[in-house]
Design an enzyme around this catalytic site. Structure first.
Site, PDB file in Angstrom:
ATOM      1  N   TRP A 119       0.824  -1.221   0.000  1.00  0.00           N
ATOM      2  CA  TRP A 119       0.000   0.000   0.000  1.00  0.00           C
ATOM      3  C   TRP A 119       0.857   1.271   0.000  1.00  0.00           C
ATOM      4  CZ3 TRP A 119      -4.378  -1.045   4.181  1.00  0.00           C
ATOM      5  CH2 TRP A 119      -5.201  -2.078   3.713  1.00  0.00           C
ATOM      6  N   LYS A 120       2.151   1.117   0.228  1.00  0.00           N
ATOM      7  CA  LYS A 120       3.048   2.284   0.323  1.00  0.00           C
ATOM      8  C   LYS A 120       2.460   3.262   1.345  1.00  0.00           C
ATOM      9  CE  LYS A 120       4.783   1.218  -4.229  1.00  0.00           C
ATOM     10  NZ  LYS A 120       5.462   1.625  -5.422  1.00  0.00           N
TER      11      LYS A 120
ATOM     12  N   SER B  31       3.828  -1.760 -12.084  1.00  0.00           N
ATOM     13  CA  SER B  31       2.644  -1.531 -12.907  1.00  0.00           C
ATOM     14  C   SER B  31       1.935  -2.820 -13.304  1.00  0.00           C
ATOM     15  CB  SER B  31       2.997  -0.689 -14.150  1.00  0.00           C
ATOM     16  OG  SER B  31       3.490   0.586 -13.742  1.00  0.00           O
TER      17      SER B  31
ATOM     18  N   GLY C 178       1.560  -2.442  -6.357  1.00  0.00           N
ATOM     19  CA  GLY C 178       1.432  -1.128  -5.729  1.00  0.00           C
ATOM     20  C   GLY C 178       0.051  -0.539  -5.968  1.00  0.00           C
ATOM     21  N   GLY C 179      -0.054   0.325  -6.972  1.00  0.00           N
ATOM     22  CA  GLY C 179      -1.295   1.057  -7.224  1.00  0.00           C
ATOM     23  C   GLY C 179      -2.525   0.165  -7.330  1.00  0.00           C
TER      24      GLY C 179
END
Ligand SMILES: O=C[C@H](O)COP(=O)(O)O
Length: 257
Positions: free
Chosen positions: A10-11, A219, A240-241
Site C-alpha cells: 500500500w506504500k 505496474s 502497488g497502485g
C-alpha cells in the site's frame, strides 16, 4: 513450482476508513472465490493492527489465513536508540508474516545499501517472518545494459549473509522504471531477469532454488497480470497502485490462480 504469492504494497496510502472499505471488499472477494495462491497486504505501520483484524477474520477452519499481513520495512537492529525504527520482534507481535525489504523507494530516499537490506532480511527471518527482498535496475542502468549485473549484485549481498537461509526468502524483481509509471516490463524482459536470478540461486541452493518465489512488481494490473504470471520463473506479484482497488487486486489474485 512453489505456490504463487500476490502481495499488495500500500506504500504511504490509506486511512482507517479507506482501509476498512478496501479490506471488506477484498475479504469478501477472497471468501467468494478462495484464492489458489497466497495473498498478503502490506499497510503502513500504524495500520498493522487494523489489518491484523482482517487477517484473523480471514482464517479458514484449518487456521490458514486467506489474507496475510505484511510490513513495508523493518529495522536491522533488535532494540534500542533507533528513533523511527520498528523492530522485527514488534512486527512479529502483530502477526506479520511477510516483510518487504529493500524496496527501491527506500534504497533511493533512505539511501539503503545492499548490505543494509540484507541485514534487514536477516532480522525478519530470525523473527520467523518471510522477507520479500526487492531488486531492480533504474532506466539508465537498463539502457546501459547493466540490468542483470545490478540485480545479481543486489541478490549477492543477501546470499553473502551466512546466517540467512536464502531458500526461505521471497525475491521481488521490480524494475525501477516500471514502478508507478504504467510502463510494465514485457513478459520476456521480466522472465529474462527472473531466470537469471533463479540461476544465481541455483548455484548456491541447488534444487531448493525452485522453491524460492520470485515476484514481479512494476505496474502489474488486471490487464497484464495473466501474461506475466504465466512466465515460468514469475511466481507472483508485488502490487502497488492496483492493490488500492479491491477489484483490481482481486483480479490479479485470480490471475495468479
Ligand atoms: O511494491 C510495489 C511496486 O513498487 C509496484 O508499484 P506499482 O504497482 O504501483 O507500479
Amino acid at each position: 513450482m512453489a505456490r504463487k504469492l500476490v502481495a499488495g504494497n500500500w506504500k504511504m496510502n490509506g486511512s482507517l476508513d479507506a482501509n476498512k472499505r478496501l479490506l471488506d471488499e477484498v475479504l469478501a472477494g477472497l471468501q467468494a472465490q478462495p484464492p489458489q495462491c497466497d495473498v498478503a497486504v502490506c499497510p503502513p505501520f500504524p495500520y498493522l493492527v487494523q489489518v491484523q483484524d482482517w487477517q484473523d477474520r480471514s482464517r479458514r477452519a484449518d487456521g490458514q489465513a486467506l489474507l496475510c499481513l505484511g510490513a513495508q520495512d523493518v529495522s536491522a537492529h533488535a532494540s534500542g536508540a533507533f528513533t523511527g525504527d520498528v523492530s522485527s520482534a514488534m512486527l512479529q507481535e502483530f502477526g506479520v508474516a511477510y516483510v518487504i525489504v529493500g524496496h527501491s523507494e527506500r534504497r533511493k530516499y533512505q539511501g539503503e545499501s545492499d548490505a543494509a537490506v540484507a541485514q534487514k532480511a536477516l532480522a525478519a527471518q530470525k523473527a520467523g517472518m518471510t522477507p520479500i527482498v526487492c531488486l531492480g535496475e533504474t532506466l539508465p542502468e537498463r539502457d546501459a545494459g547493466q540490468a542483470l549485473a545490478v540485480v545479481e549484485r543486489q541478490l549477492q549481498a543477501v546470499l553473502a549473509v551466512p546466517e540467512l537461509d536464502a531458500s526461505r526468502v521471497v525475491l521481488a524483481y521490480e524494475p525501477v522504471w516500471a514502478i508507478g509509471t504504467g510502463r510494465t516490463a514485457t513478459p520476456e524482459q521480466a522472465q529474462e531477469v527472473h531466470a537469471a536470478l533463479r540461476g544465481q540461486l541455483r548455484a548456491v541452493l541447488g534444487e531448493k532454488a525452485a522453491q524460492v518465489r520470485i515476484l514481479y512488481g512494476g505496474s502489474m494490473n488486471p490487464g497484464n497480470a495473466a501474461e506475466l504470471l504465466a512466465q515460468p520463473d514469475i511466481d507472483g506479484g508485488l502490487i502497488g497502485g492496483a492493490a488500492l482497488k479491491a477489484a483490481d487486486f482481486l483480479a490479479i489474485v485470480a490471475a495468479a490462480g
